[in-house]
Write a protein that holds these residues in place. Structure first.
Motif, mmCIF file in Angstrom:
data_model
loop_
_atom_site.group_PDB
_atom_site.id
_atom_site.type_symbol
_atom_site.label_atom_id
_atom_site.label_comp_id
_atom_site.label_asym_id
_atom_site.label_seq_id
_atom_site.Cartn_x
_atom_site.Cartn_y
_atom_site.Cartn_z
ATOM 1 N N GLU A 295 0.799 5.451 -0.014
ATOM 2 C CA GLU A 295 -0.100 6.573 0.280
ATOM 3 C C GLU A 295 0.615 7.906 0.138
ATOM 4 O O GLU A 295 1.758 8.071 0.579
ATOM 5 C CB GLU A 295 -0.651 6.465 1.704
ATOM 6 C CG GLU A 295 -1.499 7.676 2.096
ATOM 7 C CD GLU A 295 -2.014 7.621 3.521
ATOM 8 O OE1 GLU A 295 -2.716 8.574 3.921
ATOM 9 O OE2 GLU A 295 -1.724 6.636 4.227
ATOM 10 N N THR B 55 -2.843 0.281 -4.180
ATOM 11 C CA THR B 55 -2.572 -1.077 -3.714
ATOM 12 C C THR B 55 -2.081 -1.904 -4.891
ATOM 13 O O THR B 55 -2.627 -1.817 -5.994
ATOM 14 C CB THR B 55 -3.825 -1.738 -3.111
ATOM 15 O OG1 THR B 55 -4.839 -1.882 -4.113
ATOM 16 C CG2 THR B 55 -4.379 -0.919 -1.952
ATOM 17 N N MET C 205 -4.130 6.787 -2.548
ATOM 18 C CA MET C 205 -3.579 5.497 -2.154
ATOM 19 C C MET C 205 -3.584 4.522 -3.320
ATOM 20 O O MET C 205 -4.491 4.537 -4.162
ATOM 21 C CB MET C 205 -4.364 4.922 -0.968
ATOM 22 C CG MET C 205 -4.384 5.860 0.237
ATOM 23 S SD MET C 205 -5.209 5.191 1.702
ATOM 24 C CE MET C 205 -3.949 4.071 2.308
ATOM 25 N N VAL D 287 -3.167 -5.491 3.718
ATOM 26 C CA VAL D 287 -2.096 -6.345 3.203
ATOM 27 C C VAL D 287 -2.253 -7.679 3.919
ATOM 28 O O VAL D 287 -2.045 -7.774 5.120
ATOM 29 C CB VAL D 287 -0.698 -5.746 3.476
ATOM 30 C CG1 VAL D 287 0.391 -6.697 2.995
ATOM 31 C CG2 VAL D 287 -0.556 -4.379 2.798
ATOM 32 N N VAL E 267 0.861 -1.178 0.000
ATOM 33 C CA VAL E 267 0.000 0.000 0.000
ATOM 34 C C VAL E 267 0.897 1.227 0.000
ATOM 35 O O VAL E 267 1.802 1.343 0.833
ATOM 36 C CB VAL E 267 -0.936 0.037 1.232
ATOM 37 C CG1 VAL E 267 -1.791 1.310 1.213
ATOM 38 C CG2 VAL E 267 -1.827 -1.199 1.280
ATOM 39 N N LEU F 253 -7.956 -0.705 3.730
ATOM 40 C CA LEU F 253 -7.101 -1.323 2.723
ATOM 41 C C LEU F 253 -6.158 -2.266 3.454
ATOM 42 O O LEU F 253 -5.508 -1.866 4.430
ATOM 43 C CB LEU F 253 -6.309 -0.272 1.945
ATOM 44 C CG LEU F 253 -7.131 0.705 1.105
ATOM 45 C CD1 LEU F 253 -6.222 1.700 0.384
ATOM 46 C CD2 LEU F 253 -7.995 -0.035 0.093
#
Length: 314
Positions: A208, A281, A279, A253, A206, A251
């Motif tokens: 950001e 992913t 963001m 992981v 992720v 979000l």
């Protein structure tokens, strides 16, 4: 037509994942070396010069040495997955969504983007180009990745702990090697402040970029940022912009996440739109490394861009 491919550094994580994506594809013939030959400069030189495409999955210094082993007359085209040539002259930065598929397809030397820069650039570069975000803003990047992106050394450091650490912040001395490509390919005046970390998951990432929109000259609206990203990636089979503010509410992981070669982009905004969190992913081993290399390989060889990639079913 069959294309011969040599993966220099095939025993490493990125090389193994590239080979997995090429498995069973009749368009390619892999040139392979045994363990002894991989350390033999003459054997590597022969394999590099015999290949239609060489993919370098090596540390930076070894990647530079591999280029020196190439005979300019051989015609071998190169995809370098190291960071050695990502801002070098006469190299194409292999991010087709940003730089154009035709440019990648026509290149002789392609430098694969880094995993963190892939997320950062996907979010920021289109918005700076359009003039919605300033090139001279002091951008900050917060990112977490699965530990596989750190190579064998980091993988071993996670595996020797019982239990493994849940979170490991690094790059604390600043000057991370990804910063030059972030700055150059987003056309920024200053390098961003980069805060990377790895978590106890093998793969996943992720990225950001938080923005204080209310402090940017011109009163940038979060809705305009989202719309611009949607238009920029419209029709992309690999990059998808999530259309809704505030969704999903998390979000993640995940430790057991499967391999994926797509990327999702999100714009979250405060109720008054004075703040936003951009963001991305992605899989650090997918669009952040091996998947991107195969995407570039497909383009170099005139094949469908998404062939062999792990993409969600539409």
């Amino acid at each position: 037509m069959t294309h011969s491919v040599f993966i220099d550094g095939a025993a490493g994580t990125t090389g193994l994942e590239i080979a997995e994506r090429l498995k069973g594809r009749s368009e390619f013939t892999l040139i392979t070396l045994d363990d002894a030959q991989r350390k033999d400069a003459n054997a590597r030189r022969e394999a590099l010069n015999d290949a239609d495409v060489a993919i370098l999955c090596l540390p930076d210094e070894a990647a530079i040495e591999a280029i020196e082993l190439l005979d300019p007359a051989s015609g071998t085209r190169v995809i370098d997955a190291s960071s050695a040539h990502r801002t070098a002259e006469n190299w194409c930065y292999g991010f087709p969504e940003l730089n154009g598929r035709e440019r990648v397809a026509d290149a002789r030397r392609v430098s694969n983007p880094g995993c963190y820069p892939t997320g950062f650039l996907a979010l920021i570069a289109p918005l700076v180009r359009k003039g919605l975000l300033p090139a001279d803003w002091p951008y900050t990047v917060h990112a977490v990745s699965g530990f596989s992106g750190g190579g064998k050394g980091l993988i071993e450091r996670f595996e020797i702990f019982e239990p493994s650490p849940a979170f490991r912040a690094y790059g604390l001395a600043m000057g991370h090697k990804h910063l030059p490509e972030m700055q150059a390919h987003a056309q920024l005046t200053h390098p961003p402040v980069f805060s990377p970390a790895v978590v106890d998951a093998y793969r996943g990432m992720v990225v950001e970029v938080p923005l204080a929109l209310g402090l940017i000259d011109g009163a940038v609206d979060a809705g305009a940022l989202l719309e611009a990203l949607e238009r920029f990636y419209e029709g992309s089979p690999i990059v998808r912009v999530h259309p809704d503010f505030g969704l999903p509410v998390e979000l993640l992981v995940k430790p057991d996440a499967p391999a994926r070669d797509d990327m999702e982009l999100f714009v979250f905004a405060s109720p008054d739109r004075s703040q936003a969190r951009l963001m991305a992913t992605l899989d650090n081993l997918g669009k952040g490394a091996s998947g991107a290399a195969v995407q570039n390989l497909n383009l170099l060889c005139g094949l469908p861009e998404t062939a062999g990639l792990h993409l969600p079913i539409a």
